[in-house]
Structure formats: C-alpha cells, structure tokens
Design a protein around this motif. Structure first.
Motif, PDB file in Angstrom:
ATOM      1  N   GLY A   7      12.860   3.570  12.996  1.00 37.47           N
ATOM      2  CA  GLY A   7      12.821   2.483  11.895  1.00 37.47           C
ATOM      3  C   GLY A   7      11.598   2.575  10.984  1.00 37.47           C
ATOM      4  O   GLY A   7      11.412   1.584  10.245  1.00 37.47           O
ATOM      5  N   TRP A   8      10.864   3.382  10.977  1.00 35.99           N
ATOM      6  CA  TRP A   8       9.600   3.726   9.948  1.00 35.99           C
ATOM      7  C   TRP A   8      10.013   4.564   9.066  1.00 35.99           C
ATOM      8  O   TRP A   8      10.622   5.463   9.156  1.00 35.99           O
ATOM      9  CB  TRP A   8       8.604   4.271  10.765  1.00 35.99           C
ATOM     10  N   PHE A   9       9.168   4.341   7.849  1.00 37.84           N
ATOM     11  CA  PHE A   9       9.193   5.155   6.553  1.00 37.84           C
ATOM     12  C   PHE A   9       7.924   5.428   5.923  1.00 37.84           C
ATOM     13  O   PHE A   9       7.221   4.354   6.028  1.00 37.84           O
ATOM     14  CB  PHE A   9      10.429   4.650   5.682  1.00 37.84           C
ATOM     15  N   PRO A  10       7.737   6.453   5.437  1.00 41.57           N
ATOM     16  CA  PRO A  10       6.485   6.576   4.570  1.00 41.57           C
ATOM     17  C   PRO A  10       6.280   6.209   3.308  1.00 41.57           C
ATOM     18  O   PRO A  10       7.295   6.310   2.344  1.00 41.57           O
ATOM     19  CB  PRO A  10       6.010   8.208   4.673  1.00 41.57           C
ATOM     20  N   MET A  11       5.075   5.965   2.815  1.00 43.23           N
ATOM     21  CA  MET A  11       4.757   5.765   1.521  1.00 43.23           C
ATOM     22  C   MET A  11       3.280   5.846   1.202  1.00 43.23           C
ATOM     23  O   MET A  11       2.399   5.753   1.965  1.00 43.23           O
ATOM     24  CB  MET A  11       4.910   4.270   1.140  1.00 43.23           C
ATOM     25  N   ALA A  12       3.046   6.752   0.010  1.00 42.63           N
ATOM     26  CA  ALA A  12       1.813   7.012  -0.353  1.00 42.63           C
ATOM     27  C   ALA A  12       1.291   5.846  -1.365  1.00 42.63           C
ATOM     28  O   ALA A  12       1.859   5.260  -2.048  1.00 42.63           O
ATOM     29  CB  ALA A  12       1.696   8.327  -1.170  1.00 42.63           C
ATOM     30  N   GLU A  13      -0.101   5.577  -0.964  1.00 46.14           N
ATOM     31  CA  GLU A  13      -0.670   4.538  -1.504  1.00 46.14           C
ATOM     32  C   GLU A  13      -1.508   5.165  -2.650  1.00 46.14           C
ATOM     33  O   GLU A  13      -1.540   6.485  -2.877  1.00 46.14           O
ATOM     34  CB  GLU A  13      -1.779   3.744  -0.836  1.00 46.14           C
ATOM     35  N   PRO A  14      -1.912   4.245  -3.801  1.00 43.90           N
ATOM     36  CA  PRO A  14      -2.606   4.817  -4.618  1.00 43.90           C
ATOM     37  C   PRO A  14      -3.687   5.700  -4.574  1.00 43.90           C
ATOM     38  O   PRO A  14      -4.150   6.742  -5.576  1.00 43.90           O
ATOM     39  CB  PRO A  14      -2.989   3.638  -5.812  1.00 43.90           C
ATOM     40  N   ASP A  15      -4.441   5.702  -3.514  1.00 40.13           N
ATOM     41  CA  ASP A  15      -5.388   6.309  -3.106  1.00 40.13           C
ATOM     42  C   ASP A  15      -5.055   7.834  -2.638  1.00 40.13           C
ATOM     43  O   ASP A  15      -5.917   8.606  -2.361  1.00 40.13           O
ATOM     44  CB  ASP A  15      -6.460   5.718  -1.857  1.00 40.13           C
ATOM     45  N   GLY A  16      -3.654   8.048  -2.512  1.00 44.66           N
ATOM     46  CA  GLY A  16      -3.267   9.235  -1.978  1.00 44.66           C
ATOM     47  C   GLY A  16      -2.896   9.176  -0.423  1.00 44.66           C
ATOM     48  O   GLY A  16      -2.094  10.336   0.103  1.00 44.66           O
ATOM     49  N   GLU A  17      -3.543   8.414   0.273  1.00 44.48           N
ATOM     50  CA  GLU A  17      -3.292   7.933   1.927  1.00 44.48           C
ATOM     51  C   GLU A  17      -1.814   7.744   1.868  1.00 44.48           C
ATOM     52  O   GLU A  17      -1.272   6.887   1.214  1.00 44.48           O
ATOM     53  CB  GLU A  17      -4.284   7.125   2.299  1.00 44.48           C
ATOM     54  N   ILE A  18      -0.897   8.259   2.872  1.00 47.39           N
ATOM     55  CA  ILE A  18       0.252   7.943   3.320  1.00 47.39           C
ATOM     56  C   ILE A  18       0.321   7.115   4.553  1.00 47.39           C
ATOM     57  O   ILE A  18      -0.524   7.509   5.444  1.00 47.39           O
ATOM     58  CB  ILE A  18       1.096   9.370   3.642  1.00 47.39           C
ATOM     59  N   TYR A  19       0.912   6.002   4.524  1.00 48.27           N
ATOM     60  CA  TYR A  19       0.901   5.052   5.569  1.00 48.27           C
ATOM     61  C   TYR A  19       2.411   5.048   5.885  1.00 48.27           C
ATOM     62  O   TYR A  19       3.408   5.245   5.147  1.00 48.27           O
ATOM     63  CB  TYR A  19       0.593   3.588   4.868  1.00 48.27           C
ATOM     64  N   THR A  70       3.622   4.645  -8.387  1.00 48.55           N
ATOM     65  CA  THR A  70       4.480   5.040  -7.555  1.00 48.55           C
ATOM     66  C   THR A  70       3.808   5.288  -6.022  1.00 48.55           C
ATOM     67  O   THR A  70       2.724   5.664  -5.957  1.00 48.55           O
ATOM     68  CB  THR A  70       4.962   6.541  -8.014  1.00 48.55           C
ATOM     69  N   TRP A  71       4.985   5.429  -5.114  1.00 46.20           N
ATOM     70  CA  TRP A  71       4.267   6.126  -3.807  1.00 46.20           C
ATOM     71  C   TRP A  71       4.772   7.297  -3.326  1.00 46.20           C
ATOM     72  O   TRP A  71       4.625   7.730  -2.489  1.00 46.20           O
ATOM     73  CB  TRP A  71       5.214   4.838  -2.709  1.00 46.20           C
ATOM     74  N   ILE A  72       5.362   7.958  -4.601  1.00 47.43           N
ATOM     75  CA  ILE A  72       5.679   9.334  -4.346  1.00 47.43           C
ATOM     76  C   ILE A  72       4.721  10.388  -4.845  1.00 47.43           C
ATOM     77  O   ILE A  72       4.615  10.562  -5.836  1.00 47.43           O
ATOM     78  CB  ILE A  72       6.895   9.564  -5.001  1.00 47.43           C
ATOM     79  N   SER A  73       3.940  10.775  -3.900  1.00 46.17           N
ATOM     80  CA  SER A  73       2.836  11.595  -4.193  1.00 46.17           C
ATOM     81  C   SER A  73       2.988  13.143  -4.114  1.00 46.17           C
ATOM     82  O   SER A  73       4.363  13.516  -3.710  1.00 46.17           O
ATOM     83  CB  SER A  73       1.678  11.544  -2.913  1.00 46.17           C
TER      84      SER A  73
END
Length: 181
Positions: A7-19, A70-73
């Motif tokens: 039930g989790w999914f990834p998103m990149a933050e503006p700093d490039g880190e993926i959470y 965008t969250w797509i790095s």
C-alpha cells in the motif's frame, strides 16, 4: 514492488530525495463507476485521438514531469522505465496527427493498477487515455484502479477517497487475481 503490495508508493521531493507514502485516505476509481461527460463521449466518438499502449513509455513519463513542481525525478524515470522493460509498468498514450498529446502511466500487479501520473497538451487527451485504461482494466479482469490521491480532475471522472483500511482490503483482494495487462 513489495512496497506497492503493502500500500505504499514513492514520490521524489524537490531536493531529489525519494520518500514512500501511505496516505490515510486513498484515491481510487471504481472500474464500474467511471464518469464520462457528454462532451468527452463526443470527443471519443469523433476519434479526435488515437489511443496506443506502451509505445512511448519514457516520453509519457517525461511529459508528466514537465511541470513547475513534480515528484517525478530522473531517478524515478529510470526506475519506472526498468519496470516497463520488465512488463510491470505501462502507459496509455493519446495521439493527434501522430503527435503525442496526452497519456498516463502506472504499475500493474495482479488485478491492481497503480496510476502514477497523467498529462495532456490538448483538451481531453488525458481523459481519453483514462477512459481507455479503465476499459482495458475491465476487459482484463482487474479489480482496483489506485489513483493515490483525488484531484479535481480525477473527481470529475468518478474518483473517490476511501480509508486506508478499506483500501488495503481491496488491494489484497486485487493482488490475488491474475491479470495480464
């Protein structure tokens, strides 16, 4: 893939880190309750767009990433292109005069499709892609279309929010279905 199954999914933050995220409310579109407006039905009937599947996966991702925030790095694009080559990630594309003008992409596991993002450079192009996706999912026996969040755009097409517990129950049931995208 294990995170998606949980039930989790990834998103990149503006700093490039993926959470990784697991929201308390999850967006879905019930495959039997897609809302198609009269004007969208007319657009589909006029064949304004040609719909293709998995012909320009990377390009769809890159178009989805072309926005101010965008969250797509680049790392996300590389990872999903790998999933695409493995037959796990897919795109639905809309073309007008052989030019890519809309589309969406996501991940397919069992009877669940996890919609990641969509774009449109012409009116209704992403909506036509979404209609084509839902039709394909229904034809192939899928049980869940996860939209992660409910945007105003998705709400007009029937997206709803459900609790995390309700989502996880639907997810587990969908993962037990064998579907071929």
């Amino acid at each position: 893939l294990l995170a998606y199954r949980a039930g989790w999914f990834p998103m990149a933050e503006p700093d490039g880190e993926i959470y990784w995220y697991e929201p308390k409310l999850r967006g879905i579109i019930d495959l039997d309750h897609l809302k198609i407006s009269r004007s969208l039905r007319q657009t589909i009937a006029k064949h304004v767009y040609e719909v293709r599947v998995d012909t320009m996966f990377r390009e769809v991702m890159e178009k989805c990433a072309e926005r101010e925030e965008t969250w797509i790095s680049k790392e996300i694009i590389r990872a999903y292109c790998t999933l695409h080559r493995q037959g796990i990630a897919h795109s639905i594309e809309t073309f007008n005069n052989d030019i890519l003008v809309g589309g969406l992409y996501g991940v397919s596991l069992g009877g669940a499709f996890f919609g990641e993002s969509m774009f449109s450079s012409m009116r209704d192009a992403s909506k036509v892609a979404l209609v084509a996706l839902v039709q394909r999912l229904r034809e192939h026996g899928y049980a869940l279309l996860d939209t992660q969040f409910v945007t105003q755009h998705l709400k007009t097409m029937g997206a709803i929010e459900i609790s995390k517990d309700a989502y996880l129950m639907r997810l587990q049931a969908a993962l037990n279905i064998e579907c071929i995208f």
